[in-house]
Design a protein around this motif. Structure first.
Motif, mmCIF file in Angstrom:
data_model
loop_
_atom_site.group_PDB
_atom_site.id
_atom_site.type_symbol
_atom_site.label_atom_id
_atom_site.label_comp_id
_atom_site.label_asym_id
_atom_site.label_seq_id
_atom_site.Cartn_x
_atom_site.Cartn_y
_atom_site.Cartn_z
ATOM 1 N N TYR A 144 0.842 -1.202 0.000
ATOM 2 C CA TYR A 144 0.000 0.000 0.000
ATOM 3 C C TYR A 144 0.874 1.248 0.000
ATOM 4 N N ALA A 145 1.921 1.251 0.817
ATOM 5 C CA ALA A 145 2.769 2.437 0.957
ATOM 6 C C ALA A 145 3.574 2.732 -0.304
ATOM 7 N N LEU A 146 3.863 1.721 -1.104
ATOM 8 C CA LEU A 146 4.664 1.926 -2.305
ATOM 9 C C LEU A 146 3.833 2.367 -3.504
ATOM 10 N N LEU A 147 2.509 2.238 -3.409
ATOM 11 C CA LEU A 147 1.650 2.678 -4.497
ATOM 12 C C LEU A 147 1.458 4.183 -4.409
ATOM 13 N N ASP A 148 1.265 4.825 -5.542
ATOM 14 C CA ASP A 148 1.403 6.271 -5.628
ATOM 15 C C ASP A 148 0.112 7.032 -5.336
ATOM 16 N N GLY A 149 0.273 8.145 -4.601
ATOM 17 C CA GLY A 149 -0.762 9.153 -4.449
ATOM 18 C C GLY A 149 -2.043 8.638 -3.840
ATOM 19 N N PRO A 150 -3.179 9.224 -4.231
ATOM 20 C CA PRO A 150 -4.471 8.871 -3.612
ATOM 21 C C PRO A 150 -5.082 7.586 -4.145
ATOM 22 N N LEU A 151 -4.483 7.006 -5.170
ATOM 23 C CA LEU A 151 -5.125 5.863 -5.810
ATOM 24 C C LEU A 151 -5.380 4.686 -4.866
ATOM 25 N N PRO A 152 -4.441 4.328 -3.963
ATOM 26 C CA PRO A 152 -4.768 3.222 -3.055
ATOM 27 C C PRO A 152 -6.027 3.471 -2.242
ATOM 28 N N GLY A 153 -6.291 4.744 -1.932
ATOM 29 C CA GLY A 153 -7.482 5.081 -1.166
ATOM 30 C C GLY A 153 -8.774 4.812 -1.901
ATOM 31 N N THR A 154 -8.695 4.691 -3.243
ATOM 32 C CA THR A 154 -9.902 4.319 -3.980
ATOM 33 C C THR A 154 -10.209 2.844 -3.838
ATOM 34 N N VAL A 155 -9.191 2.061 -3.445
ATOM 35 C CA VAL A 155 -9.395 0.640 -3.178
ATOM 36 C C VAL A 155 -9.834 0.449 -1.739
ATOM 37 N N VAL A 156 -9.089 1.047 -0.824
ATOM 38 C CA VAL A 156 -9.391 0.956 0.599
ATOM 39 C C VAL A 156 -8.558 2.024 1.304
ATOM 40 N N SER A 157 -9.107 2.639 2.346
ATOM 41 C CA SER A 157 -8.313 3.593 3.112
ATOM 42 C C SER A 157 -7.351 2.843 4.018
ATOM 43 N N ARG A 158 -6.275 3.521 4.426
ATOM 44 C CA ARG A 158 -5.321 2.895 5.330
ATOM 45 C C ARG A 158 -5.998 2.552 6.662
ATOM 46 N N GLU A 159 -6.905 3.402 7.109
ATOM 47 C CA GLU A 159 -7.612 3.142 8.367
ATOM 48 C C GLU A 159 -8.471 1.889 8.267
ATOM 49 N N THR A 160 -9.182 1.734 7.141
ATOM 50 C CA THR A 160 -10.006 0.539 6.958
ATOM 51 C C THR A 160 -9.136 -0.710 6.857
ATOM 52 N N LEU A 161 -7.994 -0.584 6.181
ATOM 53 C CA LEU A 161 -7.078 -1.714 6.069
ATOM 54 C C LEU A 161 -6.614 -2.165 7.450
ATOM 55 N N ASP A 162 -6.248 -1.207 8.298
ATOM 56 C CA ASP A 162 -5.814 -1.545 9.660
ATOM 57 C C ASP A 162 -6.936 -2.203 10.448
ATOM 58 N N THR A 163 -8.154 -1.714 10.268
ATOM 59 C CA THR A 163 -9.302 -2.290 10.993
ATOM 60 C C THR A 163 -9.555 -3.725 10.558
ATOM 61 N N LEU A 164 -9.504 -3.974 9.261
ATOM 62 C CA LEU A 164 -9.743 -5.327 8.761
ATOM 63 C C LEU A 164 -8.644 -6.291 9.219
ATOM 64 N N LEU A 165 -7.417 -5.815 9.269
ATOM 65 C CA LEU A 165 -6.320 -6.671 9.723
ATOM 66 C C LEU A 165 -6.449 -6.995 11.206
ATOM 67 N N GLY A 166 -6.819 -6.011 12.013
ATOM 68 C CA GLY A 166 -6.988 -6.253 13.443
ATOM 69 C C GLY A 166 -5.689 -6.651 14.111
ATOM 70 N N PRO A 167 -5.749 -7.203 15.321
ATOM 71 C CA PRO A 167 -4.531 -7.613 16.037
ATOM 72 C C PRO A 167 -3.805 -8.740 15.295
ATOM 73 N N ASP A 168 -2.495 -8.650 15.259
ATOM 74 C CA ASP A 168 -1.712 -9.659 14.549
ATOM 75 C C ASP A 168 -1.848 -11.044 15.159
ATOM 76 N N ASP A 169 -2.079 -11.128 16.456
ATOM 77 C CA ASP A 169 -2.096 -12.448 17.107
ATOM 78 C C ASP A 169 -3.308 -13.284 16.703
ATOM 79 N N ARG A 170 -4.334 -12.668 16.149
ATOM 80 C CA ARG A 170 -5.451 -13.503 15.694
ATOM 81 C C ARG A 170 -5.109 -14.222 14.393
ATOM 82 N N TRP A 171 -4.110 -13.716 13.670
ATOM 83 C CA TRP A 171 -3.626 -14.402 12.476
ATOM 84 C C TRP A 171 -2.590 -15.464 12.834
#
Length: 392
Positions: A144-171
């Motif tokens: 996500y960080a290597l993709l340019d400009g606002p375009l990743p946000g059209t797929v998903v926001s960074r905040e939503t990505l973090d929410t979906l990932l949740g705590p690492d220990d559940r993975w």
């Protein structure tokens, strides 16, 4: 032709002669481990790699270790970032950072790069997994960080990505390895992340021309790791009898994808278990099952053909575990050298001509994978160590 006609002393001249005997100069030379954590084999591997670098133009080394953790080692080897102690702790999975031979290899690669303009590279090529698997966070957020400009946000926001990932220990819940019901791989969040990963990979394709070579390689690594991890987690949640066969196959497919990327960086020595690097199907007992899947070496050979070569390793006596004289390892123990390099196909010819065929070795060490007399014909060569220390 007898057994001595198939073998030569394992030294630099022997390695170069072996390479010349192959139909093509390999882009990837696989050196298999008959057993992990054998320091003597690591020392021999280091000697082979030094010769390949100094005399055969090899510039990369790849090991069966977490591909993302391997970035830490590569940064140290190429730029000197960090300390050797820190790199050995954070740059290897599976406990491989504790091996003296691995430490010496990393130290030597860094010293070489300090004196040469053309740099050596280090790669881990396993996925971030064991029987269980890590969170896809590092791979997804790194991509996500290597993709340019606002375009990743059209797929998903960074905040939503973090929410979906949740705590690492559940993975990374190790209990999910044996209990599919404890895996989150088929949860709504995981299913949505698989779609997001697919969209980010497609976005990477559209932006590839504007990335530097280094960023492009790293983004591609993050992309295939994110997709591979989410796919692995999905099958961890499967309760069917095919679960472990599928997981084993997916792991080797991830390895093979990473090896194809390694091959693009010039000739490389690859070090991993014999089962992962062999050219045919891997077979392994697992509880009451017999697992069979195509190995990373078999998949890689499909793409590289003769530009992939495989050296299996084998041991004679390991402590007091001595091979019976009628096994392949027992026969090889009669050779005059402590360390030798054997032509696999010529060895197959010799042992199959005998009226009494070699018996499969049954080792008391469950972690040792003996040579299969029936499969010698698909091995390019064998690195044989007549004696190694007792294994822990």
């Amino acid at each position: 032709m007898d057994i001595k006609d198939t073998a030569r002393l394992l030294d630099g001249a022997g390695v170069s002669a072996f390479l010349r005997s192959l139909p093509a100069h390999p882009r990837l030379l696989g050196l298999g481990e008959a057993r992990h954590f054998v320091e003597e084999l690591g020392e021999v591997r280091n000697e082979i790699f030094r010769h390949l670098v100094e005399h055969e133009g090899y510039r990369s080394f790849a090991i069966e270790s977490d591909c993302l953790m391997g970035l830490v080692v590569d940064d140290y080897v190429t730029t000197g970032a960090g300390t050797l102690d820190d790199v050995m702790e954070r740059g290897f999975s599976h406990g491989f950072g504790a091996l003296t031979a691995n430490r010496e290899l990393v130290r030597w690669m860094r010293a070489y790069n300090e004196e040469h303009d053309e740099k050596l590279r280090f790669f881990g090529f396993d996925g971030p997994l064991e029987y269980w698997a890590a969170s896809p966070r590092q791979a997804l957020t790194g991509l996500y960080a290597l993709l340019d400009g606002p375009l990743p946000g059209t797929v998903v926001s960074r905040e939503t990505l973090d929410t979906l990932l949740g705590p690492d220990d559940r993975w990374s819940n190790e209990a999910a390895a044996m209990d599919p019901s404890q895996s989150i791989g088929r949860s709504d969040d995981a299913r949505r992340l698989r779609l997001i990963a697919d969209d980010l990979v497609a976005l990477l394709e559209t932006q590839a021309p504007q990335l530097s070579a280094e960023d492009g390689d790293r983004a591609a690594l993050y992309a295939r790791t994110a997709v591979g991890l989410l796919r692995y987690h999905y099958w961890m949640a499967d309760a069917s009898p095919a679960r472990w066969t599928r997981l084993s196959a997916l792991r080797d497919a991830m390895m093979a994808a990473n090896l194809r990327a390694v091959a693009e960086n010039g000739p490389a020595l690859v070090f991993a278990g014999n089962l992962h690097l062999q050219r045919d199907k891997s077979v392994m007992p697992f509880g009451d099952q017999q697992l069979e899947w195509w190995s990373a070496g078999a998949i890689t050979a499909t793409h590289l053909g003769d530009r992939y070569a495989f050296l299996a390793s084998a041991f004679g006596a390991a402590g007091d575990d001595i091979p019976p004289p009628d096994t392949v390892e027992g026969i090889l123990s009669t050779l005059p050298w402590d360390h030798c390099l054997i032509d696999g196909r010529r060895l197959a010819e010799v042992v199959t001509k005998d009226v009494t065929k070699p018996a499969p070795r049954v080792s008391r060490d469950f972690a040792y994978f003996p040579l299969d007399p029936a499969r010698l014909g698909v091995i390019d060569g064998v690195v044989f160590l007549k004696q190694v220390a007792t294994q822990g």
